[in-house]
Design an enzyme around this catalytic site. Structure first.
Site, short mmCIF file in Angstrom:
data_model
loop_
_atom_site.label_atom_id
_atom_site.label_comp_id
_atom_site.label_asym_id
_atom_site.label_seq_id
_atom_site.Cartn_x
_atom_site.Cartn_y
_atom_site.Cartn_z
CB CYS A 65 131.07 1.05 105.82
SG CYS A 65 132.58 1.90 105.30
CB CYS A 77 129.40 6.96 100.29
SG CYS A 77 130.37 5.48 99.88
CG ASP A 78 128.57 8.03 105.29
OD1 ASP A 78 128.32 6.90 104.84
OD2 ASP A 78 129.18 8.21 106.35
CB SER A 83 130.87 8.02 112.05
OG SER A 83 130.46 6.87 111.35
#
Length: 557
Positions: A195, A123-124, A469
């Site tokens: 995502c 993830c990020d 984001s």
């Protein structure tokens, strides 16, 4: 030669020799024999946990990595590291978790005298943390990025996480029924993986492969796939090869590799959050680079070549089917340095030989780009002397140039409330301030997604000194610098001030005289919220955003 062999063969003092005997005793207690203890120690750093769909599948990847290491004569040890998801939770902790994970990896690698390591994450903040840690620790390393979740279809269109925030505003404005919203919630995140849009996770995975720290094809593999498990096994084998050849991350993470990553970020319409993560990777690898100037140059020289949501209608699976990163890099050969070493032991150019663009409607050529400018643009002016980044590829044409009156907030929730009760109007430039790394760090993503679903989405711009984001869309300027908490010009903005920007001219201006701006800055009452615990350590130690907001800005090689 492994660390253990070096210990045996070197002239250590009695104390160190005694320490080694204790290590041997404990390794016997783990069930290893003398032959095992002689093998190189290889850490498997896995950010698996059970509360984040981005990582829930990574236990299987770690098992495959272990198999590859054992097959090639290594002794693997599994460690777990922190990961946070912006959506599941985190708040102020999300960005600081990046640097906490870097420190965890360093601690485990150095304290346990590891010879090599494989880092697994999705993830990020996790993917940039793994790159940062690889550069800091600098032992042979392969990164395995954990892939993306399937992008589902609802009513004939792709949907994913980025549709939620906009849909909330649509429900409140009567443009979507609560029943349809519930269907979206049950549809948009169908399985494990990152995502599926071009957010920070997929952007950083693509840039990790571009830099050369992950194996070819990794970045466009789905999380739920046999090929990702197979690649993980190969990563275990490959890290042993790197150990044999003594190829370390700083042989791979070079100035040209970082420059390549920034240029590819433009071509893919990558996350605006890379402007904090890529400089951090450079800092940890002891590279003295001005990444902001490289971003500014690349935004003028590298056009947008793919349109993955929110930059277009495609998803990551479409990109993979069209040929993936290798095909994109082959379209960009004139813009890149392909001579750099990678974890394959080959150059980037060698890695992409034979990669073919199978769908020019998904991966465009330089001659026929999706957009003539790159994804990210750095704008400067008297309001932001060090610049503010905007994801141009996600900005409607109407908002490429704008003049409006300031509406200032110091809390994102208050800004959202103002949007919904009519206090924000067409022609406003919404400022959400004291959100930067010294003051927060906070994100303004919830506001920008609420705005995206509002009837004002094409009539209002946003400026924040915090992060957005990677999937943000609309006229959203993030990481405006210097941040308000550092008494930059942003702390002087007041409701009603006239502000204008022009993306083509790369400028963001507040219409105040120099004298008035300086007077307000001097008189401003800074809004710093003291933190406790880990956030207090982060707030006191975090450095300049221009160096990636690392905890220590200058490392000695």
């Amino acid at each position: 030669m492994s660390n253990i062999k070096r210990k045996i063969n070197s002239d250590l003092d009695d104390r160190m020799t005694l320490d080694w005997q204790g290590t041997r005793a404990f390794f016997y207690g783990l069930g290893y024999n003398d032959a095992d203890i002689e093998k190189p120690r290889v850490g498997i750093m896995n950010t698996w946990n059970e509360i984040n769909p981005g990582h829930i599948h990574q236990r299987h990847l770690a098992d495959a990595v272990r198999e590859g290491i054992i097959e090639c004569g290594g002794l693997p040890f599994l460690f777990y590291g922190v990961n946070l998801c912006d959506c599941v939770g985190g708040g102020d902790y999300v960005l600081p978790s990046r640097d906490l994970l870097v420190n965890e990896i360093e601690l485990n690698a150095k304290a346990h005298h590891l010879d090599a390591m494989v880092l697994i994450g999705t993830c990020d903040k996790v993917v940039p943390a793994m790159l940062m840690a690889a550069g800091r620790v600098n032992i042979p390393t392969v990164i395995v990025t954990g892939g993306y979740m399937k992008t589902p279809v609802m009513d004939g269109d792709y949907v994913d996480f980025i549709d939620i925030g906009a849909s909330i505003s649509k429900v409140k404005e009567g443009k979507m029924t609560p029943e349809k919203f519930e269907e979206l919630i049950h549809t948009c995140a169908p399985c494990s993986g990152a995502c599926g849009m071009m957010g920070t996770a997929n952007t950083m995975s693509l840039l990790t492969e571009t830099i050369g720290m992950s194996l070819p094809g990794n970045a466009t593999m789905a999380a739920v796939s046999g090929e990702l498990i197979n690649l993980s096994r190969e990563a275990g084998r490959k890290v042993m090869e790197l150990w044999e050849k003594n190829i370390c991350p700083r042989d791979i993470i070079t100035e040209s590799a970082i420059t390549n990553a920034i240029r590819v970020c433009m071509a893919i319409g990558g996350s605006s959050n890379t402007i904090i993560h890529i400089p951090a990777v450079a800092t940890e690898a002891c590279l003295d680079m001005d990444c902001s100037s490289i971003y500014a140059e690349a935004s003028c020289e590298v056009p947008l070549l793919i349109g993955i949501r929110p930059n277009g209608k495609c998803c990551m699976a479409d990109f993979e089917a069209a040929g993936g990163l290798g095909a994109l890099l082959n379209e960009l050969t004139s813009k890149l340095d392909l001579t750099g070493m990678t974890v394959t032991g080959k150059t980037l150019g060698e890695n992409i030989q034979g990669c073919v663009n199978r769908n020019p409607n998904v991966i465009h050529s330089l001659a026929q780009p999706l957009d003539s400018d790159g994804g990210l643009v750095l704008c400067k002016g008297n309001l932001v002397p060090q610049g503010a980044f905007i994801k141009q590829s996600a900005v409607p044409a109407k908002l490429h140039k704008f003049r409006g009156t300031a509406k200032v907030f110091y809390d994102q929730d208050e800004a959202i409330a103002a949007l919904r009760d009519g206090r924000i109007e067409a022609g406003n430039v919404v400022f959400i301030l004291y959100q930067g790394v010294k003051a927060g760090p906070h994100t303004s993503y919830a506001f920008t997604t609420a705005l995206k679903g509002s009837h004002l989405k094409d009539d209002v711009a946003t400026v924040t000194d915090g992060r957005l984001s990677g999937a943000a869309s609309g006229a959203c300027f993030g990481y405006a610098s210097p941040e308000a908490a550092l008494r930059g010009p942003l702390c002087a903005v007041r409701d009603g001030d006239w502000v204008h920007y022009d993306i083509e001219k790369r400028e963001l201006i507040i219409e105040l005289s120099d004298e008035e701006l300086q007077r307000r800055m001097a008189e401003a009452e800074l809004r710093l919220e003291p933190k406790t615990g880990w956030l207090s350590i982060y707030q006191r130690c975090v450095g300049s955003i221009l160096k990636g907001a690392t905890l220590i800005e200058d490392y000695q090689a």
